[in-house]
Write a protein that holds these residues in place. Structure first.
Motif, PDB file in Angstrom:
ATOM      1  N   ASP A 119       0.827  -1.205   0.000  1.00 35.97           N
ATOM      2  CA  ASP A 119       0.000   0.000   0.000  1.00 35.97           C
ATOM      3  C   ASP A 119       0.862   1.256   0.000  1.00 35.97           C
ATOM      4  O   ASP A 119       0.509   2.265  -0.623  1.00 35.97           O
ATOM      5  CB  ASP A 119      -0.913   0.006   1.225  1.00 35.97           C
ATOM      6  N   HIS A 120       2.004   1.208   0.686  1.00 43.00           N
ATOM      7  CA  HIS A 120       2.869   2.384   0.772  1.00 43.00           C
ATOM      8  C   HIS A 120       3.775   2.540  -0.442  1.00 43.00           C
ATOM      9  O   HIS A 120       4.567   3.493  -0.514  1.00 43.00           O
ATOM     10  CB  HIS A 120       3.698   2.339   2.057  1.00 43.00           C
ATOM     11  N   VAL A 121       3.661   1.621  -1.404  1.00 42.23           N
ATOM     12  CA  VAL A 121       4.373   1.767  -2.671  1.00 42.23           C
ATOM     13  C   VAL A 121       3.445   2.310  -3.749  1.00 42.23           C
ATOM     14  O   VAL A 121       3.730   3.308  -4.400  1.00 42.23           O
ATOM     15  CB  VAL A 121       5.004   0.432  -3.128  1.00 42.23           C
ATOM     16  N   THR A 140      15.331   5.293  -5.547  1.00 39.97           N
ATOM     17  CA  THR A 140      14.678   6.422  -4.880  1.00 39.97           C
ATOM     18  C   THR A 140      14.557   6.182  -3.378  1.00 39.97           C
ATOM     19  O   THR A 140      13.958   5.188  -2.946  1.00 39.97           O
ATOM     20  CB  THR A 140      13.281   6.665  -5.475  1.00 39.97           C
ATOM     21  N   VAL A 141      15.110   7.072  -2.603  1.00 43.60           N
ATOM     22  CA  VAL A 141      14.954   7.026  -1.146  1.00 43.60           C
ATOM     23  C   VAL A 141      13.513   7.411  -0.806  1.00 43.60           C
ATOM     24  O   VAL A 141      13.003   8.429  -1.280  1.00 43.60           O
ATOM     25  CB  VAL A 141      15.944   7.993  -0.461  1.00 43.60           C
ATOM     26  N   GLY A 142      12.867   6.562  -0.010  1.00 44.27           N
ATOM     27  CA  GLY A 142      11.495   6.844   0.370  1.00 44.27           C
ATOM     28  C   GLY A 142      10.459   6.486  -0.677  1.00 44.27           C
ATOM     29  O   GLY A 142       9.302   6.921  -0.575  1.00 44.27           O
ATOM     30  N   TYR A 143      10.838   5.694  -1.684  1.00 43.79           N
ATOM     31  CA  TYR A 143       9.839   5.261  -2.683  1.00 43.79           C
ATOM     32  C   TYR A 143       8.719   4.499  -1.984  1.00 43.79           C
ATOM     33  O   TYR A 143       7.560   4.608  -2.367  1.00 43.79           O
ATOM     34  CB  TYR A 143      10.519   4.395  -3.743  1.00 43.79           C
ATOM     35  N   VAL A 185      15.912   4.970   3.026  1.00 48.01           N
ATOM     36  CA  VAL A 185      16.825   4.173   2.200  1.00 48.01           C
ATOM     37  C   VAL A 185      16.254   3.982   0.798  1.00 48.01           C
ATOM     38  O   VAL A 185      15.044   4.096   0.589  1.00 48.01           O
ATOM     39  CB  VAL A 185      17.101   2.792   2.845  1.00 48.01           C
ATOM     40  N   PRO A 186      17.112   3.665  -0.181  1.00 44.15           N
ATOM     41  CA  PRO A 186      16.627   3.367  -1.526  1.00 44.15           C
ATOM     42  C   PRO A 186      15.685   2.155  -1.517  1.00 44.15           C
ATOM     43  O   PRO A 186      15.852   1.236  -0.709  1.00 44.15           O
ATOM     44  CB  PRO A 186      17.899   3.072  -2.323  1.00 44.15           C
TER      45      PRO A 186
END
Length: 204
Positions: free
Chosen positions: A112-114, A159-162, A173-174
């Motif tokens: 969900d957070h992606v 991407t950090v925080g993707y 982190v990536p």
């Protein structure tokens, strides 16, 4: 968009780990590692909730309250997962239900957070009290996370925080590191579940 070549081994490993765990839970057999098939009985409800030692953490009816050392029953609905912070030291032994529920909850929330609402937490997850439903929940969670990872391109992997999941290192982190982390979660909890199955079989 094609799958980034560096992501392929991670996806293959995830698929293998999830498939092997499902085989260990449902049978009728699992590859021993040398090509020989070892018989496997389907996970029962009693085994799913078996507490191997006093003070184990598990999935419990909300009406029963948290187990020993736990301060909350995480999630919503009839069943909850023993939890609370700070965790006891040493950490509690956990049941197959707890480990499978923990995996399923993480897979769903991180998916969900992606590419979902970016809002789900452990408070939103509905844990289940029987083996068949627990296995089905894990399969749904694995499919959701697999889809989220498979949607990532090379830029997303770096991407950090993707992934915006707040209960981990995701915002710092990536994304490729979170992909690795979730693989090791399935691998190590899957191994723990397999060991609990071995112990239960010998305790009967």
């Amino acid at each position: 968009m094609g799958t980034p070549p560096r992501l392929v081994p991670f996806l293959d490993q995830f698929d293998f780990a999830c498939g092997r765990l499902i085989q260990r839970l449902t049978g009728p057999s699992v590859d021993s590692g040398d090509g020989n098939e070892v018989p496997v009985e389907p996970l029962t409800d009693a085994e799913y909730l078996w507490e191997p030692v006093a003070g184990s953490w598990s999935i419990r009816r909300r009406s029963a309250g948290p187990g020993p050392g736990a301060t909350v029953l995480a999630g919503r609905g009839e069943w909850g997962r023993d939890g609370g912070r700070p965790h006891p030291v040493p950490p509690p032994v956990t049941t197959i239900a707890w480990r499978l529920g923990h995996l399923s909850e993480m897979l769903v929330a991180r998916a969900d957070h992606v590419h979902g609402t970016h809002t789900k937490s452990e408070d939103d997850y509905e844990h289940v009290g029987d083996a068949a439903a627990g296995i089905a929940a894990f399969e749904r969670g694995a499919a959701a996370w697999r889809s989220a990872v498979d949607s990532a391109d090379d830029a997303a992997l770096d991407t950090v925080g993707y992934s915006t999941y707040p209960a981990g290192s995701d915002p710092e982190v990536p994304f490729i590191e979170i992909v690795w982390w979730m693989n090791q979660e399935v691998l190590h909890h899957g191994a723990e579940i397999a060991l609990l199955r071995d112990l239960y079989r010998r305790m009967r």
